[in-house]
Write a protein that holds these residues in place. Structure first.
Motif, PDB file in Angstrom:
ATOM      1  N   SER A   1       0.782  -1.238   0.150  1.00  0.00           N
ATOM      2  CA  SER A   1      -0.002   0.122   0.138  1.00  0.00           C
ATOM      3  C   SER A   1       0.735   1.367  -0.002  1.00  0.00           C
ATOM      4  N   LEU A   2       1.901   1.220   0.720  1.00  0.00           N
ATOM      5  CA  LEU A   2       2.818   2.389   0.859  1.00  0.00           C
ATOM      6  C   LEU A   2       3.599   2.484  -0.508  1.00  0.00           C
ATOM      7  N   ASN A   3       3.692   1.614  -1.632  1.00  0.00           N
ATOM      8  CA  ASN A   3       4.192   1.740  -2.635  1.00  0.00           C
ATOM      9  C   ASN A   3       2.977   2.326  -3.589  1.00  0.00           C
ATOM     10  N   VAL A   4       1.913   2.041  -3.315  1.00  0.00           N
ATOM     11  CA  VAL A   4       0.818   2.546  -4.308  1.00  0.00           C
ATOM     12  C   VAL A   4       0.659   3.928  -3.895  1.00  0.00           C
ATOM     13  N   THR A   5       0.478   4.255  -2.741  1.00  0.00           N
ATOM     14  CA  THR A   5       0.416   5.805  -2.339  1.00  0.00           C
ATOM     15  C   THR A   5       1.590   6.595  -2.736  1.00  0.00           C
ATOM     16  N   GLY A   6       2.778   5.989  -2.566  1.00  0.00           N
ATOM     17  CA  GLY A   6       4.002   6.889  -2.755  1.00  0.00           C
ATOM     18  C   GLY A   6       4.225   7.024  -4.082  1.00  0.00           C
ATOM     19  N   ILE A   7       3.971   5.950  -5.036  1.00  0.00           N
ATOM     20  CA  ILE A   7       4.005   6.160  -6.524  1.00  0.00           C
ATOM     21  C   ILE A   7       2.949   7.006  -7.244  1.00  0.00           C
ATOM     22  N   ARG A   8       1.842   7.026  -6.404  1.00  0.00           N
ATOM     23  CA  ARG A   8       0.785   8.095  -6.944  1.00  0.00           C
ATOM     24  C   ARG A   8       1.125   9.543  -6.742  1.00  0.00           C
ATOM     25  N   GLU A   9       2.009   9.926  -5.669  1.00  0.00           N
ATOM     26  CA  GLU A   9       2.358  11.226  -5.501  1.00  0.00           C
ATOM     27  C   GLU A   9       3.479  11.277  -6.571  1.00  0.00           C
ATOM     28  N   LEU A  10       4.495  10.494  -6.875  1.00  0.00           N
ATOM     29  CA  LEU A  10       5.496  10.518  -7.857  1.00  0.00           C
ATOM     30  C   LEU A  10       5.056  10.697  -9.042  1.00  0.00           C
ATOM     31  N   LEU A  11       3.990   9.989  -9.627  1.00  0.00           N
ATOM     32  CA  LEU A  11       3.446  10.071 -10.931  1.00  0.00           C
ATOM     33  C   LEU A  11       2.520  11.434 -10.994  1.00  0.00           C
ATOM     34  N   VAL A  12       2.189  11.902 -10.002  1.00  0.00           N
ATOM     35  CA  VAL A  12       1.436  13.233 -10.206  1.00  0.00           C
ATOM     36  C   VAL A  12       2.647  14.310 -10.467  1.00  0.00           C
ATOM     37  N   GLU A  13       3.488  14.304  -9.455  1.00  0.00           N
ATOM     38  CA  GLU A  13       4.622  15.295  -9.554  1.00  0.00           C
ATOM     39  C   GLU A  13       5.610  15.298 -10.839  1.00  0.00           C
TER      40      GLU A  13
END
Length: 303
Positions: free
Chosen positions: A82-94
């Motif tokens: 889950s931490l990967n999912v939420t962390g990657i989500r921020e990365l993709l947006v930015e």
């Protein structure tokens, strides 16, 4: 000049980016087509390496039954995914918002590669959570110091992403080689590690270039505030590995008290330092940190 433009010599960085692009293009593995998902994760085995679990080295490791350890390991790994999912989500947006903008001209081609790979990673970590855990733990907002200058805010963003990636890769490398774990869990960890090394190489070189510009521009007091903000984020990021909900889902008693005890435990604090040791050494080498220890009992924030 735009504050995000790189003014330092980027010759070495450009060579690294070109090498990483070539390595990415040479990797033809497509997880969407080639990753084979088992109907279930084989029983009777831990889902996370014991020495990576939040209870390792504490009284809970001895007090919990083998069945309880296996159940807890399931939810610790679901939390990790889950931490990967939420962390990657921020990365993709930015990262997407920076493509082909001022200051990111030389980065954009590699960012296209990185975004494509991170999209794959987010897909298989989210699929694992939903298929074998039935949930993705939502992100818990962190209280991050507000540093409004555009170049400092940009530095902090890429620093947060690097910290996240290095924490994840620490776990990936160990679980990817741990033959006591179910085969699919080994495979998904090693698959992620094979890409993440390139992302960390790029992130470190970019951060070093940006930080050298910040040191030339800002007074020592402002740089100290940046150092404190980075150190504070590292502590908070590690606390996410001790999520209260994982102890609830594992049906363990007094989950809040258990989490608090674990966060304050000296063995866990030593592990947390080990977890971040490579990142801390990097920040020390480039001059951001003046010492190599991020954690201390007096400074640890327990939420």
């Amino acid at each position: 000049m735009n504050e995000l433009v790189l003014t330092k010599d980027t010759t070495k960085f450009v060579k690294t980016l070109n090498k990483l692009i070539s390595q990415t293009n040479a990797d033809t593995y497509d997880p969407f087509k080639e990753l084979v998902w088992p109907e279930y994760i084989e029983g009777g085995k831990l889902w996370m390496s014991l020495d990576l679990m939040s209870i390792h080295g504490t009284r809970f490791e001895d007090e919990l039954s083998q069945e309880q350890l296996i159940e807890l390991s399931k939810w610790e790994f679901i939390n990790f995914c889950s931490l990967n999912v939420t962390g990657i989500r921020e990365l993709l947006v930015e990262m997407t918002s920076r493509l082909h903008t001022v200051g990111f001209e030389i980065l954009s081609e590699y960012l296209h590669c990185l975004i494509a790979e991170e999209n794959e990673h987010m897909w298989y970590f989210s699929k694992f959570c939903l298929q074998y855990g039935g949930k993705i733990y939502p992100d818990r907002a962190l209280a991050i110091a507000s540093l409004p200058e555009a170049d400092i805010a940009n530095f902090m963003l890429f620093t947060r992403i690097l910290i996240f990636e290095e924490i994840v890769d620490f776990y990936n490398r160990k679980m990817g080689k741990d033959q006591t774990l179910p085969k699919f869990i080994q495979d998904i960890n090693w698959l992620h590690h094979s890409d993440e090394g390139r992302h960390i190489t790029y992130g470190r070189q970019y951060i070093e270039l940006v930080f050298q510009q910040l040191k030339d521009k800002y007074p020592e007091q402002r740089i100290l505030e940046v150092q404190n903000a980075v150190s504070g984020f590292m502590k908070l990021a590690v606390q996410k590995l001790y999520r209260r909900e994982i102890y609830i889902d594992a049906n363990l008693e007094k989950p809040g008290r258990m989490r608090k005890e674990l966060l304050a435990h000296p063995v866990r604090q030593q592990f947390n330092d080990e977890l971040l040791s490579s990142t801390t050494k990097f920040f020390t080498r480039i001059g951001l940190f003046s010492n190599k220890s991020v954690f201390s009992e007096a400074e640890l924030v327990v939420n």
